[in-house]
Every structure is written in structure tokens, then in C-alpha cells.
Write an enzyme that holds these catalytic residues in place. Structure first.
Site, short mmCIF file in Angstrom:
data_model
loop_
_atom_site.label_atom_id
_atom_site.label_comp_id
_atom_site.label_asym_id
_atom_site.label_seq_id
_atom_site.Cartn_x
_atom_site.Cartn_y
_atom_site.Cartn_z
N GLY A 44 -14.95 25.14 -7.56
CA GLY A 44 -16.15 24.58 -6.96
C GLY A 44 -17.34 25.46 -7.25
O GLY A 44 -17.41 26.59 -6.76
N ASP A 69 -14.97 23.66 -12.16
CA ASP A 69 -15.71 22.58 -11.51
C ASP A 69 -15.58 21.33 -12.37
O ASP A 69 -15.29 21.42 -13.58
CB ASP A 69 -17.19 22.95 -11.33
CG ASP A 69 -17.89 22.08 -10.31
OD1 ASP A 69 -17.99 22.48 -9.14
OD2 ASP A 69 -18.32 20.97 -10.68
N ALA A 70 -15.78 20.19 -11.75
CA ALA A 70 -15.66 18.92 -12.47
C ALA A 70 -16.89 18.58 -13.29
O ALA A 70 -16.85 17.68 -14.12
CB ALA A 70 -15.37 17.79 -11.47
N ARG A 116 -17.68 15.58 1.06
CA ARG A 116 -18.53 15.68 2.25
C ARG A 116 -18.48 14.38 3.03
O ARG A 116 -18.28 13.30 2.46
CB ARG A 116 -19.97 15.99 1.86
CG ARG A 116 -20.16 17.38 1.27
CD ARG A 116 -21.63 17.67 1.04
NE ARG A 116 -21.85 19.01 0.50
CZ ARG A 116 -23.04 19.53 0.24
NH1 ARG A 116 -24.13 18.80 0.47
NH2 ARG A 116 -23.16 20.74 -0.23
N ARG A 123 -13.35 10.95 10.70
CA ARG A 123 -12.83 12.23 10.26
C ARG A 123 -11.53 12.03 9.47
O ARG A 123 -11.28 12.75 8.50
CB ARG A 123 -12.57 13.13 11.49
CG ARG A 123 -12.38 14.59 11.14
CD ARG A 123 -12.22 15.42 12.39
NE ARG A 123 -12.07 16.84 12.06
CZ ARG A 123 -11.73 17.76 12.95
NH1 ARG A 123 -11.52 17.44 14.21
NH2 ARG A 123 -11.61 19.02 12.59
N ASP A 183 -17.38 32.78 11.86
CA ASP A 183 -17.75 32.52 13.26
C ASP A 183 -17.74 33.83 14.05
O ASP A 183 -18.64 34.09 14.86
CB ASP A 183 -16.77 31.54 13.92
CG ASP A 183 -16.64 30.24 13.16
OD1 ASP A 183 -17.07 29.21 13.67
OD2 ASP A 183 -16.10 30.27 12.04
N ARG A 186 -20.76 35.92 13.25
CA ARG A 186 -21.93 35.42 13.98
C ARG A 186 -21.89 35.87 15.44
O ARG A 186 -22.92 36.23 16.03
CB ARG A 186 -21.99 33.90 13.89
CG ARG A 186 -22.30 33.37 12.50
CD ARG A 186 -22.14 31.87 12.42
NE ARG A 186 -22.54 31.35 11.11
CZ ARG A 186 -21.90 30.38 10.46
NH1 ARG A 186 -20.82 29.82 11.00
NH2 ARG A 186 -22.32 29.96 9.28
N HIS A 210 -11.49 25.99 13.58
CA HIS A 210 -12.84 26.30 13.12
C HIS A 210 -13.79 25.16 13.49
O HIS A 210 -13.51 24.00 13.21
CB HIS A 210 -12.85 26.50 11.60
CG HIS A 210 -14.22 26.59 11.01
ND1 HIS A 210 -15.09 27.62 11.30
CD2 HIS A 210 -14.87 25.79 10.15
CE1 HIS A 210 -16.21 27.44 10.63
NE2 HIS A 210 -16.10 26.33 9.92
#
Length: 351
Positions: A44, A69-70, A116, A123, A183, A186, A210
């Protein structure tokens, strides 16, 4: 559009030109078999993948970096852009291809690709699309690098880590999700900023699934070795559970704020993943909250084959052990609830 040449041999300069610059040593011994080159592959070449690649390069974590990557034109452009910085970086060979053969012999494969969510899409539908994509990613990665560690960054990371484990056939300790490592960073930043200390002096973990349902382990947070909650109690400083929950939500929502402001997150996840790569490949045995095969830990039933984040000791063998961090009853309940949610979702995938 004319393709730019990336090597002098493509421009007609012979391979034997090195004799004009270097005199060979006679009777040179072969390299020691105990010394090997470290290879990392990143699948990616989007914003996240390239942030990870750039951080890996600047931190000198790999001898060979392979990008997949494609999109061939974008991929070649990213490879050339990084190669042109060679004079400013440690010596790393950078490869790129749409063919997964370029990843052969990798020590660590990092997966950042994925679908995405489309507006109005469930979901589960998103997961089904990602399952199809991951079949084309994980199977060739596992075939070309059967001894590699697999690190999943794509979201939803916990279920996709489970999918990667199933598709790869690897032992679960060698399949890891980036999970709540970022996380937790942060979380540490927020506390350190308020207390005016270095974030490295704050021990604080977010665990579980997550995302929005992650669990903040308030009972184990310490600053400079001082437990936070017991210190507040000792000094009779009042606090309420609602306040702690608001702070947890602020940590979760900080990612959404970055996305709202710049459209995506990249640099923090780049540093987070390179941090994990260092612990894994240099066998540092550091503790990170990462998505791992969690059944049997912290009361998660043995019939729940789920991946979610727990504080784990990482090294060259992947997940070496899980830390026995004290959890309150409420924290345990939330963690098991995350496991149940993930398990129910995985049951619908049919793998």
C-alpha cells in the site's frame, strides 16, 4: 509519458564501469553466514504506507525496503522520490513492484492497503470487501516470505488481523495488528502535556478493540513510577468516573480531528509502526499494546478466536508474551465485551 530511468545501466552505462573506480581485493572471503540483510515490505503506497516507509528509512531499520501497490505509475513515482533522497539517508535498497515476488524473503511485511467505507455501507459489507482484497494480499505474502512477521495496519485492524491470520496459515504469534499502540501514544501525550512531563515518562495503555470502544486502563497508569489514581486518592484530589471517560473519548476523537483537518492521519501512524518494527526486528522485548491472538487472556473465553489489543512483549519471534496488567472489574467487563463484539462479527465472514 516517457518513463524515467532509475539506474545508469538503463541509460547505457556498462556494469563494468566500477573497475575504473575500485580495485578488487584478491582472494576475498565470502560474507559471514551469520550476517544477513533485513528486509521490510510495505503493501500500500498511500499516505499511511508512505509515511511508514519514510520513517523506516530515516530510522535505518531495513537494508532492503520493498513497496507494493496496485497502481504502477504512482508506485514507481514514490520509489523514485525516495531513491532520489539516497544521499541524505542510510544505505537502503528500495524496490517497488505490483508483483508480490518483490517481497520475497522479507523479515517483516506491513499491510496498509484496504477498502475505505462508502457512505451508507454497513460495517459487515466493508469487511467483506476487505476480505476479498486481503485474499490477494496475504496469500502471496505468505508464499513469498514464509518466515516473515505480518503486521496489519489497515482498519478495522482487529478483524483484518484475524483475517490475515486465517489466510496466511501462520502461527498466531507471527501475525500482529498495530492495534492501540498509537491510541496509547495519544493517551500518553494528553497526560504528559497536562502534567508538563515527557511522554516517555508516562506509562498508560489503551487496550481492547481499536476505535471507539477501546478501554483505558486507568488502574495501571503511572507517571515517573507514581500510580496516578492512588496518588490522587492519597492527596484527596477528587475525580469522577465521568471525567475519566471524557478523557478516554478525547483520546479516541483526536484521530477524527486530524482526519477532519487534513483528510487523513499519516505521520503518527508512521512513527507508531516503525516503533513496532524496531521492537520486533531488533528483538528488543519492549511492551506494546498491539492486536494479538487474545483467547484465554484476561478472561476472554477459549472459544473466542479474536485479535484485540493487550500489552505484549515483542521480539524477533513476534508476540513473545502478554503482560499481566491489573484490570479492575469494569475494565475486564469492557474488554470481554469487545471480544464478544469482534467474535460475532467474525462469525459472519465465513472463513
Amino acid at each position: 509519458m516517457k518513463k524515467a530511468s532509475s539506474s545508469l545501466s538503463e541509460l547505457g552505462l556498462g556494469e563494468d564501469i566500477s573497475r575504473a573506480f575500485f580495485r578488487p581485493i584478491q582472494q576475498v572471503a565470502p560474507p559471514s553466514p551469520s550476517k544477513r540483510r533485513t528486509k521490510i515490505s510495505v503493501v500500500g503506497a498511500g499516505n499511511v504506507g508512505m509515511a511508514i516507509a519514510q520513517t523506516i528509512l530515516t530510522q535505518d531499520l531495513a537494508d532492503v525496503l520493498a513497496l507494493v501497490d496496485a497502481k504502477p505509475d504512482m508506485l514507481r513515482g514514490e520509489m523514485l522520490d525516495l531513491q532520489h533522497a539516497a544521499a541524505f539517508l542510510p544505505r537502503t535498497k528500495i524496490l517497488a513492484s505490483t508483483d508480490y515476488a518483490v517481497t520475497a524473503g522479507s523479515d517483516l511485511c506491513i499491510i496498509t492497503a484496504g477498502a475505505r467505507q462508502i457512505a451508507g455501507e454497513s460495517r459487515l459489507a466493508l469487511l467483506q470487501r476487505n476480505l476479498a482484497i486481503f485474499r490477494d494480499i496475504v496469500v502471496p505474502l505468505a508464499r513469498n516470505s514464509p518466515d516473515a512477521l505480518l503486521l496489519v495496519v489497515s482498519n478495522p485492524v482487529d478483524v483484518l488481523t484475524y483475517i490475515t491470520w486465517k489466510l496466511s496459515g501462520f502461527p498466531p504469534n507471527r501475525v500482529i495488528g498495530s492495534g492501540t499502540n498509537l491510541d496509547s501514544s495519544r493517551f500518553r501525550f494528553l497526560l504528559a502535556d497536562h502534567l508538563e512531563v515527557n511522554a516517555q515518562d508516562v506509562q498508560a495503555y489503551m487496550v481492547g478493540e481499536h476505535g471507539d470502544s477501546s478501554v483505558a486502563l486507568w488502574s495501571s497508569i503511572s507517571v515517573g513510577g507514581v500510580p496516578v489514581l492512588s496518588s490522587l486518592d492519597k492527596h484527596q484530589i477528587a475525580y469522577e468516573e465521568e471525567v475519566l471517560e471524557r478523557i478516554r473519548k478525547a483520546v479516541v476523537e483526536s484521530a477524527y480531528e486530524v482526519i477532519r483537518l487534513k483528510g487523513y492521519t499519516s505521520w503518527a501512524i508512521g512513527y507508531s509502526v516503525s516503533n513496532l518494527a524496531r521492537s520486533l526486528l531488533r528483538d528488543q522485548h519492549r511492551i506494546h499494546p498491539v492486536s494479538l491472538f487474545a483467547k484465554g487472556f484476561y478472561g476472554i473465553p477459549d472459544d473466542r478466536e479474536v485479535f484485540l489489543s493487550l500489552p505484549a512483549r515483542l521480539g524477533r519471534g513476534g508476540v513473545l508474551s502478554v503482560a499481566n496488567v491489573h484490570l479492575t472489574e469494569e475494565e475486564s467487563i469492557r474488554l470481554r465485551r469487545s471480544a464478544d463484539t469482534l467474535w460475532e462479527m467474525q462469525q459472519q465472514l465465513g472463513i
